[in-house]
Write an enzyme that holds these catalytic residues in place. Sequence first.
Site, mmCIF file in Angstrom:
data_model
loop_
_atom_site.group_PDB
_atom_site.id
_atom_site.type_symbol
_atom_site.label_atom_id
_atom_site.label_comp_id
_atom_site.label_asym_id
_atom_site.label_seq_id
_atom_site.Cartn_x
_atom_site.Cartn_y
_atom_site.Cartn_z
ATOM 1 N N HIS A 122 -6.684 -9.677 1.611
ATOM 2 C CA HIS A 122 -6.160 -9.309 2.775
ATOM 3 C C HIS A 122 -7.259 -9.310 3.586
ATOM 4 O O HIS A 122 -8.475 -9.040 3.904
ATOM 5 C CB HIS A 122 -5.487 -7.941 3.422
ATOM 6 C CG HIS A 122 -4.880 -7.653 4.396
ATOM 7 N ND1 HIS A 122 -5.605 -7.338 5.676
ATOM 8 C CD2 HIS A 122 -3.407 -7.732 4.855
ATOM 9 C CE1 HIS A 122 -4.762 -7.174 6.759
ATOM 10 N NE2 HIS A 122 -3.879 -7.277 6.453
ATOM 11 N N ASP A 199 -8.524 -1.739 -2.887
ATOM 12 C CA ASP A 199 -7.246 -1.833 -1.695
ATOM 13 C C ASP A 199 -6.110 -2.127 -1.806
ATOM 14 O O ASP A 199 -5.546 -2.759 -2.523
ATOM 15 C CB ASP A 199 -7.045 -3.782 -0.425
ATOM 16 C CG ASP A 199 -6.371 -3.467 -0.155
ATOM 17 O OD1 ASP A 199 -5.606 -2.287 0.879
ATOM 18 O OD2 ASP A 199 -6.571 -4.512 1.080
ATOM 19 N N GLN A 202 -0.870 -2.218 -0.614
ATOM 20 C CA GLN A 202 -0.011 -2.104 -1.539
ATOM 21 C C GLN A 202 0.560 -1.860 -2.488
ATOM 22 O O GLN A 202 1.869 -1.659 -2.498
ATOM 23 C CB GLN A 202 0.881 -3.912 -1.153
ATOM 24 C CG GLN A 202 0.304 -5.097 -0.124
ATOM 25 C CD GLN A 202 1.396 -5.110 0.935
ATOM 26 O OE1 GLN A 202 3.047 -3.856 1.142
ATOM 27 N NE2 GLN A 202 1.524 -4.640 2.313
ATOM 28 N N LYS A 225 2.478 2.176 5.269
ATOM 29 C CA LYS A 225 3.120 1.480 4.225
ATOM 30 C C LYS A 225 3.826 2.362 3.421
ATOM 31 O O LYS A 225 4.837 1.805 2.873
ATOM 32 C CB LYS A 225 1.873 0.445 3.880
ATOM 33 C CG LYS A 225 1.749 -0.695 4.698
ATOM 34 C CD LYS A 225 0.868 -1.646 4.163
ATOM 35 C CE LYS A 225 0.132 -2.041 5.345
ATOM 36 N NZ LYS A 225 0.709 -3.657 5.866
ATOM 37 N N CYS A 365 -2.507 -12.272 6.728
ATOM 38 C CA CYS A 365 -3.552 -12.359 7.618
ATOM 39 C C CYS A 365 -4.517 -12.812 6.151
ATOM 40 O O CYS A 365 -5.164 -10.732 5.180
ATOM 41 C CB CYS A 365 -4.186 -10.709 7.651
ATOM 42 S SG CYS A 365 -3.370 -10.129 9.240
HETATM 43 N N1 PLP Z 1 -4.661 -4.266 2.945
HETATM 44 C C1 PLP Z 1 -3.129 -5.037 2.620
HETATM 45 C C2 PLP Z 1 -3.569 -5.775 1.269
HETATM 46 C C3 PLP Z 1 -2.664 -5.498 3.788
HETATM 47 O O1 PLP Z 1 -1.208 -5.118 3.155
HETATM 48 C C4 PLP Z 1 -2.600 -4.408 4.807
HETATM 49 C C5 PLP Z 1 -1.679 -4.661 5.732
HETATM 50 O O2 PLP Z 1 -0.684 -5.619 6.346
HETATM 51 C C6 PLP Z 1 -3.775 -3.851 5.125
HETATM 52 C C7 PLP Z 1 -4.800 -4.143 4.050
HETATM 53 C C8 PLP Z 1 -4.175 -3.055 6.719
HETATM 54 O O3 PLP Z 1 -3.287 -2.417 6.440
HETATM 55 P P1 PLP Z 1 -3.579 -1.407 8.086
HETATM 56 O O4 PLP Z 1 -3.328 -2.939 9.312
HETATM 57 O O5 PLP Z 1 -2.517 -0.599 8.018
HETATM 58 O O6 PLP Z 1 -4.917 -0.704 9.017
#
Ligand code: PLP
Length: 407
Positions: A122, A199, A202, A225, A365
């Site tokens: 992401h 990260d 998900q 999430k 993203c």
């Molecule tokens: N990393 C992953 C794999 C994500 O799916 C997301 C959000 O869709 C993020 C990071 C960023 O999360 P946040 O916008 O809650 O900081």
Amino acid sequence: MTFSPAELRAQFPILSSRPGGRPLHYLDNAATAQVPQAVLDAVTRHETTSRANVRRGLHRLADKATEAYENARAAVARHMGARAPEEVVFTAGTTSAINLVAHGFGAGLGEGDEVVLSVAEHHSNILPWRFLAERSGVVLGYLPANEEGRVDTGALDGTLSERCKLIAVSHCSNVTGAITDISRVVAAARRVGARVLLDGAQFVPSRPLDVAALGVDFYAFSGHKMYGPGGVGVLWGRAEALAELPPFLGGGGMVRTLDGDAVTFADPPWRFEAGTPPIAQAVGLGAAAEWLAQLDWPGAQRHVAGLVARTLDGMAGIDGLRVIGPGADNSRTGVVSFVLAGVHAHDLAQVLDAHGVAVRGGHHCAQPLMEHFGLAATTRASFAFYNDGGDVDALLAGIKEAAEKLR
Ligand code: PLP
């Protein structure tokens, strides 16, 4: 507790709402999941009985607020297998957790040191490192992905340089749902003395987590999430790894003393929580962690795997539909990305919305992964524990209608 999708669904008030007068088929859980009554109740209880600032007040309500905030930290720590609550830093979400590490850990890196990411990240796990590279001359490397979009951790074997200081990869892709083989990442990192950041945005909503067993150093995720409130998330760090980090943001609550030019910082996690934190949101996150902890995980995972299998089966019968990601096996979560030949992902999402089906369309993203697949965008349906067969059928019917109408 035995898993019952209908009972679980009933715990989420929004799922019985009818936006636009139609039943809601909410399949945008990878963007934001819905919130169960238990979490809503915990937030309301806090706001109506314990609302005050934390770690600075001298009155009883302030003590109550601090206790609720720290209890939430302990609940999150228990749920994720942390060795102590002090390993849990409350942040605004995954993005701010990764930025914290990029600044703090990054402060100790210099010209020519290496940070290894993957093409399946992401943007939240790319841009903070790009900024670091621009600031300090750190060199970024990217692990490739295979044809399913899964991070190719085999590429680490024998290729990792002694200059690698950190491997930062997603535990699970937000585009394909593919889960990364972390044991190979940790083994490769240990060989060269590098740290590992995952990260987990998900992964956390879809699988039980045991960070200590994973053997990583940092782990980031978001409350919104994982059936919790927005505006709050977590950076978990092994105590030794957190202790080495300088603070990121400066402000109230993160110093022990500020005397002229001399500053001594508070210990982790408070060193990283400058200013008034998202208190009620953290309390809600603690409640979400407790709610997840009492879930029948094997039953819940089987349920989502069944929905994914039914979706992939149905999609196989739609002419011109290509699934982007793994098949129905155990190394994926409930995220299903797809493209329909001749139909733009945004148009498809709009037709689905007319069926009451909420999905995401776009690059998610994750543009390097889109490039890997040779695509600009996909449509993404993402299943949570409260989804059911009716949601799958509505999704498939909407796609078939889009194929007829838009091609
Ligand atoms: N990393 C992953 C794999 C994500 O799916 C997301 C959000 O869709 C993020 C990071 C960023 O999360 P946040 O916008 O809650 O900081």
